[in-house]
Scaffold this motif. Structure first.
Motif, PDB file in Angstrom:
ATOM      1  N   LEU A   1      63.084  57.292  90.597  1.00  0.00           N
ATOM      2  CA  LEU A   1      62.818  57.422  92.027  1.00  0.00           C
ATOM      3  C   LEU A   1      62.677  58.889  92.427  1.00  0.00           C
ATOM      4  O   LEU A   1      61.789  59.247  93.200  1.00  0.00           O
ATOM      5  CB  LEU A   1      63.948  56.761  92.817  1.00  0.00           C
ATOM      6  CG  LEU A   1      63.736  56.580  94.310  1.00  0.00           C
ATOM      7  CD1 LEU A   1      62.512  55.714  94.579  1.00  0.00           C
ATOM      8  CD2 LEU A   1      64.963  55.957  94.937  1.00  0.00           C
ATOM      9  N   LYS A   2      63.527  59.740  91.872  1.00  0.00           N
ATOM     10  CA  LYS A   2      63.467  61.179  92.172  1.00  0.00           C
ATOM     11  C   LYS A   2      62.170  61.812  91.692  1.00  0.00           C
ATOM     12  O   LYS A   2      61.654  62.721  92.325  1.00  0.00           O
ATOM     13  CB  LYS A   2      64.649  61.924  91.539  1.00  0.00           C
ATOM     14  CG  LYS A   2      65.927  61.781  92.298  1.00  0.00           C
ATOM     15  CD  LYS A   2      67.051  62.689  91.847  1.00  0.00           C
ATOM     16  CE  LYS A   2      66.990  63.257  90.493  1.00  0.00           C
ATOM     17  NZ  LYS A   2      68.184  63.961  90.048  1.00  0.00           N
TER      18      LYS A   2
ATOM     19  N   MET B   1      56.751  54.648  92.960  1.00  0.00           N
ATOM     20  CA  MET B   1      56.030  53.849  93.935  1.00  0.00           C
ATOM     21  C   MET B   1      54.612  53.488  93.501  1.00  0.00           C
ATOM     22  O   MET B   1      54.055  52.496  93.961  1.00  0.00           O
ATOM     23  CB  MET B   1      56.002  54.567  95.290  1.00  0.00           C
ATOM     24  CG  MET B   1      57.384  54.798  95.866  1.00  0.00           C
ATOM     25  SD  MET B   1      58.452  53.342  95.859  1.00  0.00           S
ATOM     26  CE  MET B   1      57.833  52.483  97.262  1.00  0.00           C
ATOM     27  N   SER B   2      54.024  54.238  92.598  1.00  0.00           N
ATOM     28  CA  SER B   2      52.656  53.964  92.164  1.00  0.00           C
ATOM     29  C   SER B   2      52.590  52.945  91.025  1.00  0.00           C
ATOM     30  O   SER B   2      51.533  52.372  90.783  1.00  0.00           O
ATOM     31  CB  SER B   2      51.965  55.253  91.757  1.00  0.00           C
ATOM     32  OG  SER B   2      52.660  55.852  90.683  1.00  0.00           O
ATOM     33  N   ASP B   3      53.688  52.704  90.362  1.00  0.00           N
ATOM     34  CA  ASP B   3      53.732  51.775  89.231  1.00  0.00           C
ATOM     35  C   ASP B   3      54.563  50.554  89.626  1.00  0.00           C
ATOM     36  O   ASP B   3      55.757  50.691  89.917  1.00  0.00           O
ATOM     37  CB  ASP B   3      54.348  52.477  88.020  1.00  0.00           C
ATOM     38  CG  ASP B   3      54.499  51.567  86.818  1.00  0.00           C
ATOM     39  OD1 ASP B   3      53.793  50.541  86.749  1.00  0.00           O
ATOM     40  OD2 ASP B   3      55.323  51.893  85.944  1.00  0.00           O
ATOM     41  N   PRO B   4      53.972  49.347  89.645  1.00  0.00           N
ATOM     42  CA  PRO B   4      54.717  48.157  90.080  1.00  0.00           C
ATOM     43  C   PRO B   4      55.993  47.884  89.269  1.00  0.00           C
ATOM     44  O   PRO B   4      57.017  47.511  89.838  1.00  0.00           O
ATOM     45  CB  PRO B   4      53.719  47.015  89.910  1.00  0.00           C
ATOM     46  CG  PRO B   4      52.379  47.663  89.966  1.00  0.00           C
ATOM     47  CD  PRO B   4      52.573  49.040  89.398  1.00  0.00           C
TER      48      PRO B   4
ATOM     49  N   VAL C   1      63.376  50.540  92.968  1.00  0.00           N
ATOM     50  CA  VAL C   1      63.504  50.313  94.407  1.00  0.00           C
ATOM     51  C   VAL C   1      63.826  48.856  94.734  1.00  0.00           C
ATOM     52  O   VAL C   1      64.855  48.544  95.341  1.00  0.00           O
ATOM     53  CB  VAL C   1      62.214  50.754  95.147  1.00  0.00           C
ATOM     54  CG1 VAL C   1      62.340  50.518  96.642  1.00  0.00           C
ATOM     55  CG2 VAL C   1      61.895  52.208  94.865  1.00  0.00           C
ATOM     56  N   GLU C   2      62.924  47.950  94.352  1.00  0.00           N
ATOM     57  CA  GLU C   2      63.036  46.561  94.793  1.00  0.00           C
ATOM     58  C   GLU C   2      64.270  45.852  94.231  1.00  0.00           C
ATOM     59  O   GLU C   2      64.979  45.171  94.976  1.00  0.00           O
ATOM     60  CB  GLU C   2      61.776  45.790  94.413  1.00  0.00           C
ATOM     61  CG  GLU C   2      60.534  46.287  95.115  1.00  0.00           C
ATOM     62  CD  GLU C   2      59.257  45.680  94.560  1.00  0.00           C
ATOM     63  OE1 GLU C   2      59.330  44.806  93.676  1.00  0.00           O
ATOM     64  OE2 GLU C   2      58.181  46.090  95.027  1.00  0.00           O
ATOM     65  N   HIS C   3      64.499  45.978  92.944  1.00  0.00           N
ATOM     66  CA  HIS C   3      65.630  45.309  92.301  1.00  0.00           C
ATOM     67  C   HIS C   3      66.960  45.713  92.942  1.00  0.00           C
ATOM     68  O   HIS C   3      67.721  44.839  93.365  1.00  0.00           O
ATOM     69  CB  HIS C   3      65.605  45.597  90.789  1.00  0.00           C
ATOM     70  CG  HIS C   3      66.737  45.020  90.013  1.00  0.00           C
ATOM     71  ND1 HIS C   3      66.838  43.675  89.735  1.00  0.00           N
ATOM     72  CD2 HIS C   3      67.835  45.601  89.466  1.00  0.00           C
ATOM     73  CE1 HIS C   3      67.949  43.466  89.037  1.00  0.00           C
ATOM     74  NE2 HIS C   3      68.574  44.620  88.865  1.00  0.00           N
ATOM     75  N   PRO C   4      67.253  46.996  93.079  1.00  0.00           N
ATOM     76  CA  PRO C   4      68.546  47.349  93.679  1.00  0.00           C
ATOM     77  C   PRO C   4      68.665  46.966  95.155  1.00  0.00           C
ATOM     78  O   PRO C   4      69.698  46.436  95.576  1.00  0.00           O
ATOM     79  CB  PRO C   4      68.657  48.857  93.492  1.00  0.00           C
ATOM     80  CG  PRO C   4      67.399  49.334  92.924  1.00  0.00           C
ATOM     81  CD  PRO C   4      66.564  48.178  92.544  1.00  0.00           C
TER      82      PRO C   4
ATOM     83  N   ARG D   1      63.986  39.156  92.164  1.00  0.00           N
ATOM     84  CA  ARG D   1      63.946  40.570  91.791  1.00  0.00           C
ATOM     85  C   ARG D   1      64.523  40.864  90.416  1.00  0.00           C
ATOM     86  O   ARG D   1      64.763  42.014  90.080  1.00  0.00           O
ATOM     87  CB  ARG D   1      64.677  41.429  92.825  1.00  0.00           C
ATOM     88  CG  ARG D   1      63.993  41.478  94.149  1.00  0.00           C
ATOM     89  CD  ARG D   1      62.602  42.104  94.032  1.00  0.00           C
ATOM     90  NE  ARG D   1      61.610  41.132  94.471  1.00  0.00           N
ATOM     91  CZ  ARG D   1      60.359  41.094  94.092  1.00  0.00           C
ATOM     92  NH1 ARG D   1      59.881  41.967  93.270  1.00  0.00           N
ATOM     93  NH2 ARG D   1      59.554  40.178  94.542  1.00  0.00           N
ATOM     94  N   ILE D   2      64.721  39.857  89.619  1.00  0.00           N
ATOM     95  CA  ILE D   2      65.116  40.103  88.231  1.00  0.00           C
ATOM     96  C   ILE D   2      63.885  40.606  87.479  1.00  0.00           C
ATOM     97  O   ILE D   2      62.821  39.999  87.577  1.00  0.00           O
ATOM     98  CB  ILE D   2      65.659  38.816  87.558  1.00  0.00           C
ATOM     99  CG1 ILE D   2      67.003  38.427  88.165  1.00  0.00           C
ATOM    100  CG2 ILE D   2      65.782  38.989  86.040  1.00  0.00           C
ATOM    101  CD1 ILE D   2      67.543  37.104  87.672  1.00  0.00           C
TER     102      ILE D   2
END
Length: 144
Positions: A73-74, A79-82, A89-92, A136-137
């Motif tokens: 994330l840092k 954000m550009s790679d699903p 991002v999404e999982h946590p 989100r697994i």
């Protein structure tokens, strides 16, 4: 340490998912049979509550020590790679929301007074939490 945390997080996930499914079915049966909500029922719901919180704690530790979590994330490339976005991002975020819902379900059922409502609160909130967890697994990494 990192590999051990990964294995713990993955292995515990199976236990959490199984426990949530069993608790949801148990609470649904309790609702449909008009049983009285007892301390035993509260303790059964507590199992899912505790396991999900342990899983969250291990996940958060793993997030901050893993090159696939906070570091990704840092770096700004998440954000550009699903796949990276799912992991970083999404999982946590979705899993934290799911565990908050499980917590609300447990706390409301614990404080409730009507047995049917207490059972219903558990199976509904735990089921929504479970659905969020399942969405989100990172299935390709987890099963592959």
């Amino acid at each position: 340490m990192y590999t051990g945390l990964q294995h713990l997080h993955s292995g515990l996930a199976y236990l959490v998912l199984l426990a949530l499914v069993c608790i949801i079915i148990y609470a649904l049966i309790g609702t449909l049979s008009n049983r009285e909500f007892t301390d035993k029922d509260r303790k059964i719901a507590l199992i899912g509550f505790i396991l999900s919180h342990i899983q969250l704690t291990v996940g958060l530790i793993l997030y901050f020590v893993s090159p696939l979590g906070f570091e990704l994330l840092k770096s700004g490339s998440a954000m550009s790679d699903p796949a990276a976005r799912l992991t970083a991002v999404e999982h946590p975020i979705i899993n934290i929301i799911a565990i908050v819902l499980i917590s609300i379900g447990y706390i409301k059922a614990k404080k409730g007074t009507v047995s049917k409502v207490r059972f219903r609160t558990i199976y509904m909130m735990y089921a929504v939490g479970l659905l969020l967890l399942l969405t989100r697994i990172p299935w390709t990494a987890w099963l592959g």
